[in-house]
Design a protein around this motif. Sequence first.
Motif, PDB file in Angstrom:
ATOM      1  N   GLY A 190      24.908  26.129  -7.266  1.00 40.46           N
ATOM      2  CA  GLY A 190      24.613  25.003  -8.175  1.00 40.46           C
ATOM      3  C   GLY A 190      23.568  24.102  -7.567  1.00 40.46           C
ATOM      4  O   GLY A 190      23.565  23.047  -8.078  1.00 40.46           O
ATOM      5  N   GLY A 191      22.740  24.525  -6.680  1.00 38.54           N
ATOM      6  CA  GLY A 191      21.530  23.745  -6.268  1.00 38.54           C
ATOM      7  C   GLY A 191      20.511  24.055  -7.541  1.00 38.54           C
ATOM      8  O   GLY A 191      20.577  24.390  -8.605  1.00 38.54           O
ATOM      9  N   ILE A 192      19.219  23.296  -7.328  1.00 41.41           N
ATOM     10  CA  ILE A 192      18.464  23.305  -8.469  1.00 41.41           C
ATOM     11  C   ILE A 192      17.870  24.798  -8.972  1.00 41.41           C
ATOM     12  O   ILE A 192      17.626  24.958 -10.191  1.00 41.41           O
ATOM     13  CB  ILE A 192      17.097  22.783  -8.282  1.00 41.41           C
ATOM     14  N   ALA A 193      17.736  25.547  -8.078  1.00 38.24           N
ATOM     15  CA  ALA A 193      17.754  27.250  -8.392  1.00 38.24           C
ATOM     16  C   ALA A 193      18.818  27.658  -9.494  1.00 38.24           C
ATOM     17  O   ALA A 193      18.488  28.450 -10.685  1.00 38.24           O
ATOM     18  CB  ALA A 193      17.525  28.164  -7.241  1.00 38.24           C
ATOM     19  N   GLY A 194      19.938  27.537  -9.000  1.00 37.64           N
ATOM     20  CA  GLY A 194      21.000  28.079  -9.665  1.00 37.64           C
ATOM     21  C   GLY A 194      21.161  27.511 -11.036  1.00 37.64           C
ATOM     22  O   GLY A 194      21.389  28.146 -12.270  1.00 37.64           O
ATOM     23  N   LEU A 195      20.872  25.942 -11.301  1.00 36.44           N
ATOM     24  CA  LEU A 195      20.843  25.311 -12.340  1.00 36.44           C
ATOM     25  C   LEU A 195      19.775  25.840 -13.265  1.00 36.44           C
ATOM     26  O   LEU A 195      19.925  26.004 -14.553  1.00 36.44           O
ATOM     27  CB  LEU A 195      20.811  23.784 -12.264  1.00 36.44           C
ATOM     28  N   ASP A 200      31.576  20.173  -4.159  1.00 35.62           N
ATOM     29  CA  ASP A 200      32.199  19.428  -5.174  1.00 35.62           C
ATOM     30  C   ASP A 200      31.152  18.797  -5.801  1.00 35.62           C
ATOM     31  O   ASP A 200      31.550  17.993  -7.005  1.00 35.62           O
ATOM     32  CB  ASP A 200      33.198  18.437  -4.617  1.00 35.62           C
ATOM     33  N   ARG A 201      29.839  18.819  -5.579  1.00 31.74           N
ATOM     34  CA  ARG A 201      28.826  18.273  -6.670  1.00 31.74           C
ATOM     35  C   ARG A 201      27.704  19.391  -6.811  1.00 31.74           C
ATOM     36  O   ARG A 201      27.668  20.267  -6.233  1.00 31.74           O
ATOM     37  CB  ARG A 201      28.442  17.239  -5.866  1.00 31.74           C
ATOM     38  N   LEU A 202      26.838  19.037  -7.814  1.00 32.45           N
ATOM     39  CA  LEU A 202      25.782  19.736  -7.979  1.00 32.45           C
ATOM     40  C   LEU A 202      24.563  19.336  -7.420  1.00 32.45           C
ATOM     41  O   LEU A 202      24.417  18.233  -6.958  1.00 32.45           O
ATOM     42  CB  LEU A 202      25.595  19.854  -9.524  1.00 32.45           C
ATOM     43  N   GLY A 203      23.516  20.143  -7.276  1.00 29.57           N
ATOM     44  CA  GLY A 203      22.438  19.627  -6.898  1.00 29.57           C
ATOM     45  C   GLY A 203      21.649  20.176  -5.447  1.00 29.57           C
ATOM     46  O   GLY A 203      20.302  19.678  -5.145  1.00 29.57           O
ATOM     47  N   GLY A 204      22.517  20.769  -4.863  1.00 23.17           N
ATOM     48  CA  GLY A 204      22.124  20.916  -3.014  1.00 23.17           C
ATOM     49  C   GLY A 204      21.279  19.889  -2.639  1.00 23.17           C
ATOM     50  O   GLY A 204      21.871  18.714  -2.513  1.00 23.17           O
ATOM     51  N   LYS A 205      19.888  20.035  -2.125  1.00 26.21           N
ATOM     52  CA  LYS A 205      19.159  19.078  -1.411  1.00 26.21           C
ATOM     53  C   LYS A 205      18.744  17.988  -2.452  1.00 26.21           C
ATOM     54  O   LYS A 205      17.943  17.325  -1.895  1.00 26.21           O
ATOM     55  CB  LYS A 205      18.177  19.671  -0.554  1.00 26.21           C
ATOM     56  N   LEU A 206      19.126  18.070  -3.790  1.00 26.29           N
ATOM     57  CA  LEU A 206      18.633  16.894  -4.490  1.00 26.29           C
ATOM     58  C   LEU A 206      19.970  15.931  -4.678  1.00 26.29           C
ATOM     59  O   LEU A 206      20.928  16.515  -5.188  1.00 26.29           O
ATOM     60  CB  LEU A 206      18.211  17.413  -5.774  1.00 26.29           C
ATOM     61  N   PRO A 263      19.371  17.342 -11.228  1.00 20.95           N
ATOM     62  CA  PRO A 263      20.355  18.549 -11.420  1.00 20.95           C
ATOM     63  C   PRO A 263      21.371  18.251 -12.470  1.00 20.95           C
ATOM     64  O   PRO A 263      21.783  18.967 -12.955  1.00 20.95           O
ATOM     65  CB  PRO A 263      21.052  18.415 -10.078  1.00 20.95           C
ATOM     66  N   GLY A 264      21.878  16.770 -12.602  1.00 24.60           N
ATOM     67  CA  GLY A 264      22.947  16.276 -13.765  1.00 24.60           C
ATOM     68  C   GLY A 264      22.346  16.434 -14.959  1.00 24.60           C
ATOM     69  O   GLY A 264      22.904  16.818 -16.059  1.00 24.60           O
ATOM     70  N   ALA A 265      20.804  16.314 -15.215  1.00 22.48           N
ATOM     71  CA  ALA A 265      20.350  16.300 -16.534  1.00 22.48           C
ATOM     72  C   ALA A 265      20.401  18.008 -16.849  1.00 22.48           C
ATOM     73  O   ALA A 265      20.662  18.301 -18.207  1.00 22.48           O
ATOM     74  CB  ALA A 265      19.002  15.815 -16.581  1.00 22.48           C
ATOM     75  N   VAL A 266      19.985  18.717 -15.962  1.00 15.24           N
ATOM     76  CA  VAL A 266      19.771  20.270 -16.265  1.00 15.24           C
ATOM     77  C   VAL A 266      21.390  20.822 -16.576  1.00 15.24           C
ATOM     78  O   VAL A 266      21.380  21.554 -17.193  1.00 15.24           O
ATOM     79  CB  VAL A 266      19.413  20.833 -15.254  1.00 15.24           C
ATOM     80  N   ALA A 267      22.325  20.332 -15.733  1.00 20.21           N
ATOM     81  CA  ALA A 267      23.808  20.704 -15.918  1.00 20.21           C
ATOM     82  C   ALA A 267      24.132  20.244 -17.423  1.00 20.21           C
ATOM     83  O   ALA A 267      24.745  21.040 -17.918  1.00 20.21           O
ATOM     84  CB  ALA A 267      24.787  19.987 -15.092  1.00 20.21           C
ATOM     85  N   VAL A 309      12.493  26.728  -8.885  1.00 20.03           N
ATOM     86  CA  VAL A 309      12.732  26.726 -10.375  1.00 20.03           C
ATOM     87  C   VAL A 309      11.989  27.915 -10.731  1.00 20.03           C
ATOM     88  O   VAL A 309      12.490  28.827 -11.550  1.00 20.03           O
ATOM     89  CB  VAL A 309      12.045  25.492 -10.889  1.00 20.03           C
ATOM     90  N   ALA A 310      10.646  28.334 -10.131  1.00 24.57           N
ATOM     91  CA  ALA A 310      10.010  29.612 -10.514  1.00 24.57           C
ATOM     92  C   ALA A 310      10.829  30.889 -10.071  1.00 24.57           C
ATOM     93  O   ALA A 310      10.943  31.775 -10.793  1.00 24.57           O
ATOM     94  CB  ALA A 310       8.784  29.676  -9.668  1.00 24.57           C
ATOM     95  N   SER A 311      11.486  30.940  -8.890  1.00 27.87           N
ATOM     96  CA  SER A 311      12.297  31.987  -8.582  1.00 27.87           C
ATOM     97  C   SER A 311      13.594  31.996  -9.555  1.00 27.87           C
ATOM     98  O   SER A 311      13.958  33.171  -9.636  1.00 27.87           O
ATOM     99  CB  SER A 311      12.691  31.785  -6.955  1.00 27.87           C
ATOM    100  N   ALA A 312      14.072  31.066  -9.824  1.00 28.04           N
ATOM    101  CA  ALA A 312      15.130  31.134 -10.834  1.00 28.04           C
ATOM    102  C   ALA A 312      14.677  31.667 -12.121  1.00 28.04           C
ATOM    103  O   ALA A 312      15.582  32.478 -12.565  1.00 28.04           O
ATOM    104  CB  ALA A 312      15.866  29.804 -10.923  1.00 28.04           C
TER     105      ALA A 312
END
Length: 487
Positions: A19-24, A44-50, A242-246, A462-465
Motif C-alpha cells: 500500500g505504498g504509492i506504487a500499490g495505490l 497499519d497505514r498506507l503510503g509507505g515513505k509518504l 496516498p489517502g486521496a488515492v485510497a 507511479v509509472a511502474s505501477a
Amino acid sequence: MNADTTGQHAGPHVVVAGGGIAGLAAAHRLALAGHRVTLLEADDRLGGKLLAGEIAGAPVDLGAESLLARRPEAVALARAVGLGDRLQAPATTTASVWSRGELVPMPKGHVMGVPGDPAAVEGLLSTEGVRRVGGDLELPPTEIGEDIAIGAYVAARMGHEVVDRLVEPLLGGVYAGDAHRISMKAAVPALFEAARVHPTLTAAVHAVQRAGAATPADAAGAATGLGGSVFLGIEGGIGTLPGAVADAVRAAGGEILTGTSVNALVRTGATGWQVVTRHRTFDADAVVLATPAGIAAGLLGGHAPAAAAELDEIDYASMALITLAFRRSDVPALAGSGFLVPPVDGHTIKASTFSGQKWRWVSDGAPDLFVLRTSVGRHGEEAQVHREDSDLVDASLKDLAAATGLSARPVASTVTRWIGGLPQYPVGHLARVARVRAAVAALPRLRLAGAAYDGVGIPACVASAHRAADEIIATSKTTDPGAGHSL
C-alpha cells in the motif's frame, strides 16, 4: 484453506500487495479500468515513505516532500484524485552546498551535479578542481559500454573533486548511496545515452540541457498555473496523496485492508492465484506485487526462483529525517530552501531543508514557527540511523550551528526513520530488472511495481505501477474459462 469468494463473479479480481504509492497507483488504475481490486498492506497505514504529520502544531511532511513535476505521472495522479488545486510550487528553489565550512550557492547549469561549464563551479571547487573540470574537453572519448558508475566516469573525465563536492551530495543524496556505485544508466539515463554519442562529458551535459529546454513544461503542472516548476508540493503535504488515492480506489469499488501481510501465493488452475494472509485467503485472477524486493522474492521463490534470487540481491539503504521547529524570532536570516552536505567533509547530516521557507503551506500553518529538517544516513551507515533520537537531534543542531549560525534550541523535534527505505541502483541494475521481469513474465497475470525497478522518485513509482496495471488490463481482454470470469 478457506478461500474468500465474496463477489467472485463481479468481474476480474486483482489483488495488489503493498500500500505504498506504487500499490495505490496500480489499484487506482485497475479499479478505473473496471477490475475488482483488493489492496493488502502489512502496515497499519498506507503510503509507505509518504507521510504527512505535524510538529508543534505546524503541518509538515515526515517523508517525501516533493514531486518531480517534469514527469507527468505523479502530477497527473494528484489531479485525478482531486488534489490539482492544492499543487504548489516551492516559494524558493535557491539552495546551497555546505562545503569546507562555508555555504556556497548551488552551481547552475549542471545535470545531477555534472557541470557543463567550469566557471559554474568556481567558488565551490578549488582552482585545481575547476581546471580539472575544464580538462574534460582535452580528453579523448571514453568507452562506456553497457553501464558504468557515474562517480567513476565523472571522476575520470572531470576529476574527483567535482564528484565529492557536487555529484555525491546531490545524486548520492537522492539515492542515499555512493556515487561510485550508482549506475549512470539507471540514475541519469539521458546523460548516459548522451555520453555514449558525444566526444566529451561536457558536450553530453549540453546535449541533455538542450533537450530539456526543448521539452515543454508538464501539461498537468502548466494547467494548474504553476508553469514549468521542476518540483511541486501539495498543500498539506505530499503525504496527503496516498489517502486521496485510497479514497478514489474505494469510490471505484476497491477494497483496502491494512494490517494484512501476504504470506504466500498459490497457483490455482492455469492462470489463477490464491493470495494467502494470516486470516483470509483471496482468490485472484491477477496479482500485483508492489512490495520491497525482498518481500517479493519470498513470495516468488516457489514460482520464479530465478527472479526471486535476483530480487534478493537488491540492496537497500536506511535513512532518518530529523524535523525541528524553532521560534521564528530565534532563527537568523537563512537563504533559500536549504543546503546539501558533501560526505567528504565528515559531518553527520547529509542535507537540510528549510521547510518553512520552501513551502508556503508550512509557514502559513504556523507563522510563529520556523520548521526545518535534516537527513541522516546513506548506504552502509545503519549504525548512524539507529542512534537515539536525542543523539540525532543534538548532532543535527551541532551541524546546523556550524553551517548557519543557528544556536537556538528547538521547541519541538521528531525523528522519522525509514529502515530499508531506499533501494540501491548499482551498475547493472537495469539488466537485473530486465532479467527479473523476463522471468516473472512466464507467470500468468502477475506483475511487479515499486521503487526497486525503474526509479526511486514518486513519478517513477507511479509509472511502474501503471506499467504493471496496464499489462494486467491487456491480459484481461482474453477469455479464461478456468477462472470463471470474463477476462
